[in-house]
Design a protein around this motif. Structure first.
Motif, PDB file in Angstrom:
ATOM      1  N   VAL A  53       9.864   0.701  -3.023  1.00  0.00           N
ATOM      2  CA  VAL A  53       9.623   1.287  -1.706  1.00  0.00           C
ATOM      3  C   VAL A  53      10.782   0.902  -0.795  1.00  0.00           C
ATOM      4  O   VAL A  53      11.105  -0.257  -0.633  1.00  0.00           O
ATOM      5  CB  VAL A  53       8.287   0.783  -1.119  1.00  0.00           C
ATOM      6  N   GLY A  54      11.392   1.881  -0.189  1.00  0.00           N
ATOM      7  CA  GLY A  54      12.544   1.618   0.676  1.00  0.00           C
ATOM      8  C   GLY A  54      12.136   1.446   2.131  1.00  0.00           C
ATOM      9  O   GLY A  54      10.994   1.101   2.448  1.00  0.00           O
TER      10      GLY A  54
ATOM     11  N   ASN B 276       0.805  -1.215   0.000  1.00  0.00           N
ATOM     12  CA  ASN B 276       0.000   0.000   0.000  1.00  0.00           C
ATOM     13  C   ASN B 276       0.844   1.273   0.000  1.00  0.00           C
ATOM     14  O   ASN B 276       0.303   2.373  -0.104  1.00  0.00           O
ATOM     15  CB  ASN B 276      -0.974   0.002   1.188  1.00  0.00           C
ATOM     16  N   LEU B 277       2.161   1.156   0.105  1.00  0.00           N
ATOM     17  CA  LEU B 277       3.027   2.330   0.059  1.00  0.00           C
ATOM     18  C   LEU B 277       3.519   2.632  -1.352  1.00  0.00           C
ATOM     19  O   LEU B 277       4.033   3.710  -1.602  1.00  0.00           O
ATOM     20  CB  LEU B 277       4.231   2.145   0.988  1.00  0.00           C
ATOM     21  N   ALA B 278       3.373   1.692  -2.255  1.00  0.00           N
ATOM     22  CA  ALA B 278       3.840   1.859  -3.630  1.00  0.00           C
ATOM     23  C   ALA B 278       2.727   2.481  -4.466  1.00  0.00           C
ATOM     24  O   ALA B 278       1.648   1.931  -4.603  1.00  0.00           O
ATOM     25  CB  ALA B 278       4.256   0.524  -4.215  1.00  0.00           C
ATOM     26  N   ILE B 279       3.012   3.656  -5.005  1.00  0.00           N
ATOM     27  CA  ILE B 279       2.035   4.368  -5.826  1.00  0.00           C
ATOM     28  C   ILE B 279       2.554   4.401  -7.257  1.00  0.00           C
ATOM     29  O   ILE B 279       3.723   4.694  -7.497  1.00  0.00           O
ATOM     30  CB  ILE B 279       1.801   5.792  -5.281  1.00  0.00           C
TER      31      ILE B 279
END
Length: 144
Positions: A108-109, A97-100
């Motif tokens: 995403v790091g 859910n952090l990857a847009i």
């Protein structure tokens, strides 16, 4: 031991999942189970309600939405408890859910995780607090 009365408190318990869950259960032993929300529950369904404590297990990753929902459920004097791996161990699973778009999960790091670790340490969340006691009686419901 830090002074922990009157305001919402943040606590971090570190270790493996079994250790941290045991620490949280000991901390909340005097609280009725209905006054505590655990991260395996659907926190979104609890919005609009309050709890004496919310426990988020971050061993399987950090869900920023769950963290935001959790902090909104805690009544004054309550605890937000984060169950985390030992300091320095990253839990980077569950970052979908952090990857847009156009980025992917592999892009995403660890910045959000590292920022959370730094902020909780700086705020003293890893300093022990006395166990939580509930100032609120168990809801009895209506006589209907």
């Amino acid at each position: 031991m830090r002074r922990c009365t009157g305001h919402r408190r943040g606590l971090v318990f570190r270790g493996n999942p079994a250790q941290t869950r045991s620490q949280a259960q000991a901390h909340l032993a005097s609280i009725p189970p209905s006054h505590v929300a655990w991260s395996h529950e659907d926190l979104r369904a609890l919005l609009g309600q309050t709890r004496d404590a919310v426990v988020l297990d971050l061993h399987s990753g950090l869900d920023a939405n769950a963290l935001g929902q959790a902090q909104g459920l805690i009544r004054g004097g309550g605890d937000l408890i984060l169950l985390m791996p030992p300091a320095g161990e990253l839990s980077l699973t569950g970052q979908d859910n952090l990857a847009i778009s156009p980025y992917t999960t592999s892009d995403v790091g660890s910045r959000l995780w590292r920022r959370l670790e730094h902020a909780t340490k700086a705020a003293g969340w890893e300093t022990p607090c006395p166990p939580l006691t509930s100032p609120y009686p168990e809801p009895a419901g209506s006589p209907e």
